[in-house]
Design a protein around this motif. Structure first.
Motif, PDB file in Angstrom:
ATOM      1  N   TYR A 187       0.831  -1.200   0.000  1.00 20.39           N
ATOM      2  CA  TYR A 187       0.000   0.000   0.000  1.00 20.39           C
ATOM      3  C   TYR A 187       0.866   1.250   0.000  1.00 20.39           C
ATOM      4  CZ  TYR A 187      -3.380   3.520   1.332  1.00 20.39           C
ATOM      5  OH  TYR A 187      -4.171   4.636   1.336  1.00 20.39           O
ATOM      6  N   PRO A 188       0.606   2.254  -0.795  1.00 22.46           N
ATOM      7  CA  PRO A 188      -0.442   2.296  -1.812  1.00 22.46           C
ATOM      8  C   PRO A 188      -0.096   1.488  -3.061  1.00 22.46           C
ATOM      9  CG  PRO A 188       0.781   4.341  -1.826  1.00 22.46           C
ATOM     10  CD  PRO A 188       1.341   3.517  -0.715  1.00 22.46           C
ATOM     11  N   ASP A 189       1.150   1.010  -3.165  1.00 20.62           N
ATOM     12  CA  ASP A 189       1.476   0.139  -4.301  1.00 20.62           C
ATOM     13  C   ASP A 189       2.592  -0.816  -3.883  1.00 20.62           C
ATOM     14  OD1 ASP A 189       4.108   1.269  -4.901  1.00 20.62           O
ATOM     15  OD2 ASP A 189       2.980   3.054  -5.454  1.00 20.62           O
ATOM     16  N   VAL A 190       2.913  -1.741  -4.767  1.00 23.15           N
ATOM     17  CA  VAL A 190       3.853  -2.798  -4.381  1.00 23.15           C
ATOM     18  C   VAL A 190       5.317  -2.334  -4.356  1.00 23.15           C
ATOM     19  CG1 VAL A 190       2.340  -4.658  -5.128  1.00 23.15           C
ATOM     20  CG2 VAL A 190       4.005  -3.701  -6.744  1.00 23.15           C
ATOM     21  N   GLY A 191       5.527  -1.059  -4.611  1.00 21.23           N
ATOM     22  CA  GLY A 191       6.889  -0.514  -4.523  1.00 21.23           C
ATOM     23  C   GLY A 191       7.155   0.149  -3.174  1.00 21.23           C
ATOM     24  N   ARG A 192       6.204   0.069  -2.257  1.00 16.45           N
ATOM     25  CA  ARG A 192       6.322   0.847  -1.009  1.00 16.45           C
ATOM     26  C   ARG A 192       7.614   0.545  -0.231  1.00 16.45           C
ATOM     27  NH1 ARG A 192       2.837   3.416   2.895  1.00 16.45           N
ATOM     28  NH2 ARG A 192       4.229   4.938   3.830  1.00 16.45           N
ATOM     29  N   MET A 193       7.952  -0.737  -0.100  1.00 18.39           N
ATOM     30  CA  MET A 193       9.146  -1.085   0.691  1.00 18.39           C
ATOM     31  C   MET A 193      10.392  -0.417   0.098  1.00 18.39           C
ATOM     32  SD  MET A 193       8.292  -3.692   2.865  1.00 18.39           S
ATOM     33  CE  MET A 193       8.605  -5.424   2.903  1.00 18.39           C
ATOM     34  N   TRP A 194      10.484  -0.510  -1.222  1.00 19.63           N
ATOM     35  CA  TRP A 194      11.704  -0.011  -1.881  1.00 19.63           C
ATOM     36  C   TRP A 194      11.729   1.514  -1.828  1.00 19.63           C
ATOM     37  CZ3 TRP A 194      12.814  -4.600  -1.130  1.00 19.63           C
ATOM     38  CH2 TRP A 194      11.990  -5.654  -1.513  1.00 19.63           C
ATOM     39  N   LEU A 231       6.145 -10.142  -2.837  1.00 20.12           N
ATOM     40  CA  LEU A 231       6.616  -9.095  -3.743  1.00 20.12           C
ATOM     41  C   LEU A 231       7.210  -9.671  -5.029  1.00 20.12           C
ATOM     42  CD1 LEU A 231       7.958  -6.682  -1.026  1.00 20.12           C
ATOM     43  CD2 LEU A 231       5.895  -6.432  -2.401  1.00 20.12           C
ATOM     44  N   MET A 232       7.744 -10.867  -4.921  1.00 20.64           N
ATOM     45  CA  MET A 232       8.274 -11.557  -6.110  1.00 20.64           C
ATOM     46  C   MET A 232       7.200 -11.747  -7.173  1.00 20.64           C
ATOM     47  SD  MET A 232      10.406 -14.847  -4.920  1.00 20.64           S
ATOM     48  CE  MET A 232      10.584 -15.785  -6.414  1.00 20.64           C
ATOM     49  N   LYS A 233       5.978 -11.943  -6.678  1.00 20.53           N
ATOM     50  CA  LYS A 233       4.847 -12.192  -7.570  1.00 20.53           C
ATOM     51  C   LYS A 233       4.674 -11.063  -8.590  1.00 20.53           C
ATOM     52  CE  LYS A 233       0.562 -12.925  -5.916  1.00 20.53           C
ATOM     53  NZ  LYS A 233      -0.568 -13.419  -5.078  1.00 20.53           N
ATOM     54  N   GLU A 245      10.174  -7.854 -11.258  1.00 22.42           N
ATOM     55  CA  GLU A 245      11.324  -7.016 -10.883  1.00 22.42           C
ATOM     56  C   GLU A 245      11.065  -5.526 -11.059  1.00 22.42           C
ATOM     57  OE1 GLU A 245      14.827  -8.356 -12.884  1.00 22.42           O
ATOM     58  OE2 GLU A 245      14.463 -10.455 -12.352  1.00 22.42           O
ATOM     59  N   GLU A 246      10.125  -5.196 -11.935  1.00 23.67           N
ATOM     60  CA  GLU A 246       9.950  -3.792 -12.320  1.00 23.67           C
ATOM     61  C   GLU A 246       9.664  -2.854 -11.119  1.00 23.67           C
ATOM     62  OE1 GLU A 246       6.598  -2.167 -13.214  1.00 23.67           O
ATOM     63  OE2 GLU A 246       7.853  -0.368 -13.399  1.00 23.67           O
ATOM     64  N   PRO A 247       8.727  -3.226 -10.198  1.00 21.54           N
ATOM     65  CA  PRO A 247       8.489  -2.324  -9.065  1.00 21.54           C
ATOM     66  C   PRO A 247       9.714  -2.159  -8.163  1.00 21.54           C
ATOM     67  CG  PRO A 247       6.787  -4.040  -9.179  1.00 21.54           C
ATOM     68  CD  PRO A 247       7.849  -4.408 -10.169  1.00 21.54           C
ATOM     69  N   VAL A 248      10.608  -3.142  -8.148  1.00 19.71           N
ATOM     70  CA  VAL A 248      11.820  -3.022  -7.328  1.00 19.71           C
ATOM     71  C   VAL A 248      12.796  -2.094  -8.035  1.00 19.71           C
ATOM     72  CG1 VAL A 248      13.598  -4.312  -6.082  1.00 19.71           C
ATOM     73  CG2 VAL A 248      11.479  -5.473  -6.757  1.00 19.71           C
ATOM     74  N   GLU A 279      14.556 -20.257  -4.222  1.00 16.26           N
ATOM     75  CA  GLU A 279      14.160 -19.341  -5.290  1.00 16.26           C
ATOM     76  C   GLU A 279      13.927 -17.930  -4.737  1.00 16.26           C
ATOM     77  OE1 GLU A 279      10.538 -19.845  -7.390  1.00 16.26           O
ATOM     78  OE2 GLU A 279      11.357 -18.855  -9.160  1.00 16.26           O
ATOM     79  N   ALA A 280      13.256 -17.853  -3.587  1.00 19.11           N
ATOM     80  CA  ALA A 280      13.019 -16.543  -2.960  1.00 19.11           C
ATOM     81  C   ALA A 280      14.345 -15.948  -2.495  1.00 19.11           C
ATOM     82  CB  ALA A 280      12.054 -16.684  -1.792  1.00 19.11           C
ATOM     83  N   TRP A 281      15.207 -16.785  -1.951  1.00 21.51           N
ATOM     84  CA  TRP A 281      16.523 -16.324  -1.499  1.00 21.51           C
ATOM     85  C   TRP A 281      17.275 -15.683  -2.665  1.00 21.51           C
ATOM     86  CZ3 TRP A 281      21.722 -16.353  -2.102  1.00 21.51           C
ATOM     87  CH2 TRP A 281      22.544 -16.131  -0.991  1.00 21.51           C
ATOM     88  N   LEU A 282      17.273 -16.385  -3.787  1.00 19.63           N
ATOM     89  CA  LEU A 282      18.033 -15.894  -4.941  1.00 19.63           C
ATOM     90  C   LEU A 282      17.434 -14.607  -5.520  1.00 19.63           C
ATOM     91  CD1 LEU A 282      18.882 -19.330  -6.518  1.00 19.63           C
ATOM     92  CD2 LEU A 282      20.555 -17.624  -5.762  1.00 19.63           C
ATOM     93  N   TRP A 283      16.125 -14.508  -5.482  1.00 18.97           N
ATOM     94  CA  TRP A 283      15.461 -13.279  -5.949  1.00 18.97           C
ATOM     95  C   TRP A 283      15.837 -12.100  -5.048  1.00 18.97           C
ATOM     96  CZ3 TRP A 283      11.689  -9.746  -4.329  1.00 18.97           C
ATOM     97  CH2 TRP A 283      11.101  -8.969  -5.347  1.00 18.97           C
TER      98      TRP A 283
END
Ligand code: PRX
Length: 683
Positions: A370-377, A398-400, A403-406, A427-431
């Motif tokens: 919230y408000p979008d999936v880029g919030r953490m970054w 977030l992987m779902k 990469e673009e929002p990151v 797989e999550a670790w590597l992402w």
């Protein structure tokens, strides 16, 4: 995609981390570790000297019994020494270390644009004021105070104010229901509750005071002793000023709207009104190192929450030391732990550990989407976060979205990444490693528990070559062993029960008011060991791999399998976003695998996909692990902290509608859908 070889590869710390690191190499770690387990008195004694003690300890540094066959289980570190943890976190940093003007927390609200900060000296002042408020309300040393607050600064202030006067806090996650809150209030017998009017989680309004009132009503029916309720005006406030005075922070956008919190004049009091008249000086209560610090409830296999109890001295040195080494803390760091303070991670690595080190942290009220999936970054860029600690469930979520929002954000400040809470699939670790950290940041995969108070198995960022999915090696003072079903210690490459052989300073001391249950749950199965309840594998290089809870282990035709490893195999398929595997009774094999999968956008659940997934697991683990059933799940039932509730999935697989308590689920609505789309298990 995890390529063959990715998992076997060692990921080594980058050279630029080494010069300033506390532990710059594996041999350095090994030397410190050896000393910590062979001479625990001297090792922890030296660390204890960095803290303030009103009275130094004189007797034995550590006394304990881990063996139920030899009598009562007990653990005592530095008993007889006196200190105050709040004094060590605040007064010592402000007065002795001259960190008064350093930011203790950047607070980032749910709504972008709502933010503020608090320095160490401001925090000290407010904690003193609130400690005086608590004393004026009759709270004394040893009393219990329940805290039911969202992720706001008052939560930290309330906890530290309790610690200052020797009262025990019991923080209840603000996502819990009235029933859960009531159960926890009754169990600890608190006299006072601290809550807030309301808050937003994403775009969802939570009327917290209403829920708290319902809990209080339920408690009263059961004859409880709760007399007073202090209420923070959070949504109602016009500016983020925690003492009722004005502040220079920007006005809060979302918070300006006043919600009408229900009010009971016989017991409710506004936080800001009480703070207005409170003195800013408060003499701390000098506590024994073994005095109780807090209770934190964690779920138990019986379905009743267990009140894990931690004490002052040992917890303080363990939380502080693990924070310093595991995140390789440096004074210029901006550290962000996304966990809610309602869980142990928020206690040890958002409150006590960072403050003991004089660190600057981010305290985030909102959610990653919230408000979008880029919030953490975006938050990482806004505060130039250097050390970032989150959960595998958040990473997979977030992987779902790809990469673009990151990549929209720079993230160039990041130096160390961390994960906690459940096994992280490679797989999550590597992402996380490649996309979020751009192969620059080591990942500390920290295995620990509410009961352990701090990290138990973890890499150190500049010392430990990492393997994706492994929590690697023990932290200082921690002696792990792997036991067979018959309690025999297994050497070398092995898989079995993970136990710890001797106490570390942060270990829980008891379950509040239930010492016998404490002995039964953690010490009875294998006398002489603390039993984690987790399965674990040690590979040929001595790396530890948590395979999931033992209760998530299953036995297929006499072979022990962990649900986590099957999940990990499923997650490596490009169509799978999340997977949960449970055991299911089978007439021939004893047990078989029943899998629930959620899919990434753009994929369809077809017979073809089911076949591919079965093949994938067979290829990854072996024919024995071939799933019998794969069910499509639009989403998975999870607790509010994000843990998948496999207990419920097992019932769905069996078509057993007797689900027991589902009040801790984030979205109970999903259960009906999953029952309706069960696989036919009669074939
Ligand atoms: O099963 C292990 C898993 O979480 C359990 C402890 O849960 P809790 O007390 O809620 O504390 C969570 C935060 C410390 C453990 O028994 N767990 C925690 N961290 C990891 C993990 N499993 C695998 N890898 C981890 N890094």
């Amino acid at each position: 995609m995890v390529l063959p070889g990715d998992q076997a590869r060692l990921y080594r710390p980058r050279p630029e981390l080494l010069p300033a690191a506390h532990v710059p190499s594996l041999p350095h770690y090994q030397r410190l570790y050896q000393r910590s387990v062979e001479e625990p008195h001297e090792f922890w004694g030296d660390i204890a000297k960095e803290f303030y003690w009103k009275r130094q300890h004189t007797g034995p540094f550590l006394k304990y019994n881990f063996d139920v066959t030899k009598g009562k289980i007990f653990i005592e570190w530095m008993k007889g020494a006196t200190t105050n943890i709040c004094y060590n976190l605040l007064d010592r940093n402000v007065n002795d270390k001259k960190l008064g003007d350093k930011v203790a927390f950047y607070w980032e609200g749910n709504e972008p644009g709502d933010y503020t900060k608090i320095t160490y000296s401001e925090l000290l002042q407010k904690v003193c004021q609130f400690a005086n408020v608590l004393r004026s309300q009759g709270v004394k040393k040893g009393d219990r105070v329940s805290i039911y607050l969202p992720m706001i600064l008052e939560l930290v202030i309330a906890m530290l104010a309790c610690a200052r006067i020797g009262a025990l806090h019991s923080v209840v996650f603000a996502g819990f229901s009235a029933d859960s809150l009531c159960e926890r209030i009754l169990d600890c017998g608190c006299s006072l509750l601290i809550t807030a009017d309301a808050f937003y989680r994403g775009d969802k309004l939570v009327n917290l005071k209403q829920i708290a009132d319902e809990a209080i009503r339920k408690c009263k029916d059961k004859g409880c002793s709760l007399k007073k309720c202090i209420v923070v005006k959070h949504l109602g406030r016009e500016e983020i000023a925690v003492d009722g005075t004005s502040s220079k922070s920007p006005p809060l956008k979302r918070l300006c709207q006043d919600v009408q919190a229900p009010w009971n004049p016989a017991m409710d009091m506004w936080w800001h009104e009480l703070m207005g008249g409170a003195s800013k000086e408060c003499e701390p209560e000098w506590c024994d190192a073994e005095d109780e610090l807090f209770i934190l409830y964690t779920s138990g296999s019986t379905g009743k929450p267990k009140g894990v109890l931690h004490t002052v001295g040992g917890y303080m040195i363990f939380a502080a030391t693990s924070f310093k080494y595991v995140f390789d803390y440096q004074p210029e760091d901006v550290y962000w732990c996304t966990a809610d303070i309602g869980w142990i991670t928020g206690h040890s690595y958002l409150t006590y550990g960072p403050l003991a080190n004089g660190a600057t942290s981010v305290l985030f009220e909102g959610v990653p989407t919230y408000p979008d999936v880029g919030r953490m970054w975006s938050i990482i860029d806004k505060y130039k976060v250097t050390k970032f600690y989150t959960a595998p469930t958040a990473i997979r979520l977030l992987m779902k979205y790809g990469e673009e929002p990151v990549k929209k954000y720079s993230r160039k400040s990041l130096k160390v990444l961390g994960t906690v809470g459940e096994p992280i699939n490679p797989e999550a670790w590597l992402w996380y490693y490649r996309v979020v950290g751009e192969e620059r940041c080591p990942i500390v995969d920290t295995f620990w528990q509410t009961e352990t108070g701090g990290h138990m198995l973890t890499p150190l960022p500049a010392a430990t070559p990492m393997k994706p999915g492994s929590a690697t090696f023990p932290f200082f003072g921690v002696v792990p062993a792997i036991l067979s079903e018959s309690g025999e210690e297994l050497e070398g490459e092995a898989e079995g029960y993970l136990v710890f052989k001797q106490p570390w300073p942060g270990i829980m001391r008891t379950l509040y008011g239930k010492h016998q249950q404490f002995e039964t749950v953690y010490f009875k199965k294998f006398p002489g060991y603390y039993v984690t309840g987790d399965g674990c594998r040690r590979d040929k290089d001595g790396y530890y791999w948590i395979t999931g809870r033992i209760d998530d282990m299953l036995n297929v035709s006499g072979h022990l399998l962990s649900t986590a490893e099957v999940e990990s195999a499923l997650l490596e398929h490009e169509a799978v976003a999340e997977a949960a595997v449970v055991s299911h009774p089978h007439p021939l094999k004893g047990e078989c695998l029943y899998c629930f999968v959620t899919l990434r956008e753009g994929h369809e659940f077809t017979k073809n996909l089911t076949d591919e997934l079965k093949k994938q697991v067979r290829e990854k683990i072996g024919p024995i692990a071939t799933p019998d059933y794969i069910q499509y799940a639009p989403s998975l039932p999870k607790t509010r902290s994000g843990k998948i509730t496999r207990r419920i999935l097992r019932k769905i697989a069996k078509n057993d509608q007797d689900l027991g308590d589902i009040s801790t689920l984030a979205d109970p609505g999903i259960i009906k859908q999953l029952f309706n789309s069960r696989c036919d298990t009669k074939q």
